[in-house]
Design an enzyme around this catalytic site. Structure first.
Site, PDB file in Angstrom:
ATOM      1  N   GLY A 230     -32.728 -35.064 -41.773  1.00  0.00           N
ATOM      2  CA  GLY A 230     -33.931 -34.956 -42.598  1.00  0.00           C
ATOM      3  C   GLY A 230     -34.944 -33.968 -42.046  1.00  0.00           C
ATOM      4  O   GLY A 230     -35.579 -33.215 -42.791  1.00  0.00           O
TER       5      GLY A 230
ATOM      6  N   ASN B  65     -41.647 -43.905 -45.662  1.00  0.00           N
ATOM      7  CA  ASN B  65     -40.913 -44.604 -44.610  1.00  0.00           C
ATOM      8  C   ASN B  65     -41.705 -45.704 -43.925  1.00  0.00           C
ATOM      9  O   ASN B  65     -41.146 -46.539 -43.242  1.00  0.00           O
ATOM     10  CB  ASN B  65     -40.435 -43.605 -43.556  1.00  0.00           C
ATOM     11  CG  ASN B  65     -41.522 -42.670 -43.086  1.00  0.00           C
ATOM     12  OD1 ASN B  65     -42.204 -42.035 -43.879  1.00  0.00           O
ATOM     13  ND2 ASN B  65     -41.719 -42.598 -41.790  1.00  0.00           N
TER      14      ASN B  65
ATOM     15  N   GLN C 176     -35.587 -41.636 -47.151  1.00  0.00           N
ATOM     16  CA  GLN C 176     -35.569 -43.108 -47.226  1.00  0.00           C
ATOM     17  C   GLN C 176     -34.974 -43.608 -48.546  1.00  0.00           C
ATOM     18  O   GLN C 176     -34.704 -44.805 -48.687  1.00  0.00           O
ATOM     19  CB  GLN C 176     -36.993 -43.669 -47.088  1.00  0.00           C
ATOM     20  CG  GLN C 176     -37.590 -43.490 -45.710  1.00  0.00           C
ATOM     21  CD  GLN C 176     -36.933 -44.371 -44.649  1.00  0.00           C
ATOM     22  OE1 GLN C 176     -36.312 -45.393 -44.950  1.00  0.00           O
ATOM     23  NE2 GLN C 176     -37.063 -43.984 -43.397  1.00  0.00           N
TER      24      GLN C 176
ATOM     25  N   SER D 280     -30.746 -37.675 -45.159  1.00  0.00           N
ATOM     26  CA  SER D 280     -30.233 -37.857 -43.808  1.00  0.00           C
ATOM     27  C   SER D 280     -29.239 -39.021 -43.779  1.00  0.00           C
ATOM     28  O   SER D 280     -29.557 -40.125 -44.226  1.00  0.00           O
ATOM     29  CB  SER D 280     -31.423 -38.163 -42.899  1.00  0.00           C
ATOM     30  OG  SER D 280     -30.984 -38.420 -41.606  1.00  0.00           O
ATOM     31  N   ALA D 281     -28.038 -38.764 -43.225  1.00  0.00           N
ATOM     32  CA  ALA D 281     -26.958 -39.754 -43.305  1.00  0.00           C
ATOM     33  C   ALA D 281     -27.242 -41.059 -42.560  1.00  0.00           C
ATOM     34  O   ALA D 281     -26.829 -42.129 -42.995  1.00  0.00           O
ATOM     35  CB  ALA D 281     -25.666 -39.143 -42.781  1.00  0.00           C
ATOM     36  N   HIS D 282     -27.963 -40.971 -41.419  1.00  0.00           N
ATOM     37  CA  HIS D 282     -28.098 -42.199 -40.617  1.00  0.00           C
ATOM     38  C   HIS D 282     -29.016 -43.226 -41.274  1.00  0.00           C
ATOM     39  O   HIS D 282     -29.117 -44.367 -40.807  1.00  0.00           O
ATOM     40  CB  HIS D 282     -28.529 -41.890 -39.175  1.00  0.00           C
ATOM     41  CG  HIS D 282     -29.961 -41.484 -38.996  1.00  0.00           C
ATOM     42  ND1 HIS D 282     -30.917 -42.355 -38.521  1.00  0.00           N
ATOM     43  CD2 HIS D 282     -30.607 -40.316 -39.205  1.00  0.00           C
ATOM     44  CE1 HIS D 282     -32.083 -41.722 -38.436  1.00  0.00           C
ATOM     45  NE2 HIS D 282     -31.921 -40.484 -38.850  1.00  0.00           N
TER      46      HIS D 282
ATOM     47  N   THR E 285     -21.105 -23.684 -36.951  1.00  0.00           N
ATOM     48  CA  THR E 285     -19.807 -24.319 -37.226  1.00  0.00           C
ATOM     49  C   THR E 285     -20.004 -25.701 -37.838  1.00  0.00           C
ATOM     50  O   THR E 285     -20.808 -26.498 -37.344  1.00  0.00           O
ATOM     51  CB  THR E 285     -18.997 -24.425 -35.914  1.00  0.00           C
ATOM     52  OG1 THR E 285     -18.856 -23.110 -35.389  1.00  0.00           O
ATOM     53  CG2 THR E 285     -17.631 -25.045 -36.138  1.00  0.00           C
TER      54      THR E 285
ATOM     55  N   CYS F 197     -40.640 -42.786 -35.805  1.00  0.00           N
ATOM     56  CA  CYS F 197     -40.924 -41.518 -35.132  1.00  0.00           C
ATOM     57  C   CYS F 197     -42.298 -41.561 -34.483  1.00  0.00           C
ATOM     58  O   CYS F 197     -42.680 -40.663 -33.766  1.00  0.00           O
ATOM     59  CB  CYS F 197     -40.849 -40.385 -36.141  1.00  0.00           C
ATOM     60  SG  CYS F 197     -39.454 -40.555 -37.237  1.00  0.00           S
TER      61      CYS F 197
END
Ligand code: PLP
Length: 375
Positions: free
Chosen positions: A72, A151, A179, A199-201, A237, A324
């Site tokens: 994110g 968030n 979120q 964001s995947a997590h 990559t 954060c």
């Protein structure tokens, strides 16, 4: 068996079993570089292209509108800086005071380079009103960036309306949907956004991977210069395992969206009901339209951090506000932006449920919190 209760799913989530299994081959025998031309690279290349299509479908986009990022923070930086630096005639940026620091600090960075930035104040429930945007915007506005869901307090923004205001003045619209993606229904076509970061997590995928939706034809600078990966827009990559894991986690969450939402809402009601019966007084922050399971509670003249540590000693993980922000002793910028009195703001905790939580856990959290507060 786990000996703690994890209720900080807005900070991060547990990797789903499906995502983990989907990642294994790409971490072991199929380690080829997807950008190479020999046949050993064709499998990772195909897996990445399938993952792109899966993610696009989950948010109503086309595959060539999805760009893989590291998460994110990168997507938010890209949206703000990439838009600002690509049109020197229209320089103004409009955002809100309750954005994540990834957006706010990116705005501050471009501000230091001479770009005017306007920070809209939200209403007391955290909503950024389209009429406030209409008053602030002008024909020099390049970008409007307002998050899909907050968030810290969970407020879901009227992004469709905000986007229409931005477009009616020729500005781009970006939304930080970190979120929201995988938790509430997102369709970029219905919303009309030009850019969306995820964001995947946050949706049971791996950490360090995310994606940006960039509507076809949107003119923004590449995020990283270098190789030709991501159609020349984001060099580096490809992390095949993480990309495949993210797609597996998102498609699983999107398939289960309604069921998870209803289940998590039940946990939320259970906790709130139990707390209400416990005779402790609190304020719940956020609006009627909120993320399911994200509960921000403020207690007058209490110390949120002390509550967090006492909960931790009793095996329960919750947060004081934004993850954060946990190293900062300042009151959260989100709670300040909604005008919460300092006496409450310092005594704020955030509980965030996920699909892996249970009703027993919701009851234990409520009872433990009430017990701590009574002492
Ligand atoms: N935006 C929001 C709303 C968030 O909640 C977060 C993480 O907490 C981020 C951006 C940053 O995402 P990441 O951790 O993937 O860099």
């Amino acid at each position: 068996m786990k000996n703690y209760i994890y209720a900080d799913n807005a900070a991060t989530t547990r990797l789903s079993d499906k995502a983990f299994e989907a990642m294994i081959p790409w971490l072991t025998e199929e380690y080829g570089n997807a950008s190479q031309l020999y046949s050993f690279a064709s499998k990772p290349k195909k897996a990445i292209s399938e993952a792109r299509a899966i993610i696009a479908e989950c948010i109503g986009a086309e595959p060539d509108e999805i760009y893989f990022t590291s998460g994110g923070t990168e997507g938010d930086n890209w949206a703000v800086k990439g838009s600002a630096f690509s049109d020197l005639a229209r320089k103004q940026i409009i955002t809100s005071k309750l954005e994540h620091h990834a957006v706010l600090h990116s705005c501050r960075a471009v501000e230091m380079l001479g770009y005017p930035v306007l920070y809209l104040s939200p209403e007391s429930d955290g909503t950024v009103s389209p009429s406030a945007l209409e008053e602030a915007i002008n024909d020099k506005t390049r970008l409007v960036s307002v998050m899909t869901a907050n968030n810290e307090i969970g407020t879901v923004q009227p992004t469709g309306e905000l986007c229409r205001v931005a477009h009616s003045h020729g500005a781009l619209f970006h939304t930080d949907a970190v979120q929201a993606v995988g938790h509430i229904k997102i369709n970029v076509r219905d919303m009309g956004a030009d850019m969306l970061s995820a964001s995947a997590h946050k949706f049971n995928g791996p950490k360090g991977i995310g994606f940006m939706y960039i509507r076809r034809g949107t003119d923004i600078l590449p995020y990283a210069d270098g190789g030709a990966q991501e159609r020349g827009h984001r060099a580096g990559t490809e992390n095949t395992a993480a990309i495949v894991g993210m797609a597996a986690a998102l498609s699983e969450n999107c398939e289960q969206l309604d069921r998870n939402r209803a289940y998590i809402k039940e946990l939320e009601c259970l906790l709130m009901g139990r707390l209400s019966q416990s005779n402790i007084s609190f304020i719940r922050n956020g609006g009627a339209d909120s993320l399911p399971g994200l509960i921000s509670l403020s207690f007058a003249d209490k110390d949120g951090e002390a509550i967090l540590h006492r909960m931790d000693l009793r095996g329960i993980c919750i947060s004081t506000g934004s993850a954060c922000n946990s190293v900062s002793t300042e009151v959260s910028h989100v709670l300040s932006a909604i005008g919460l009195d300092d006496a409450y703001a310092y005594g704020t905790v955030r509980i965030s449920f996920g699909k892996n939580n249970t009703p027993d856990e919701a009851v234990r959290i409520a009872d433990t919190l009430a017990d701590i507060l009574k002492k």
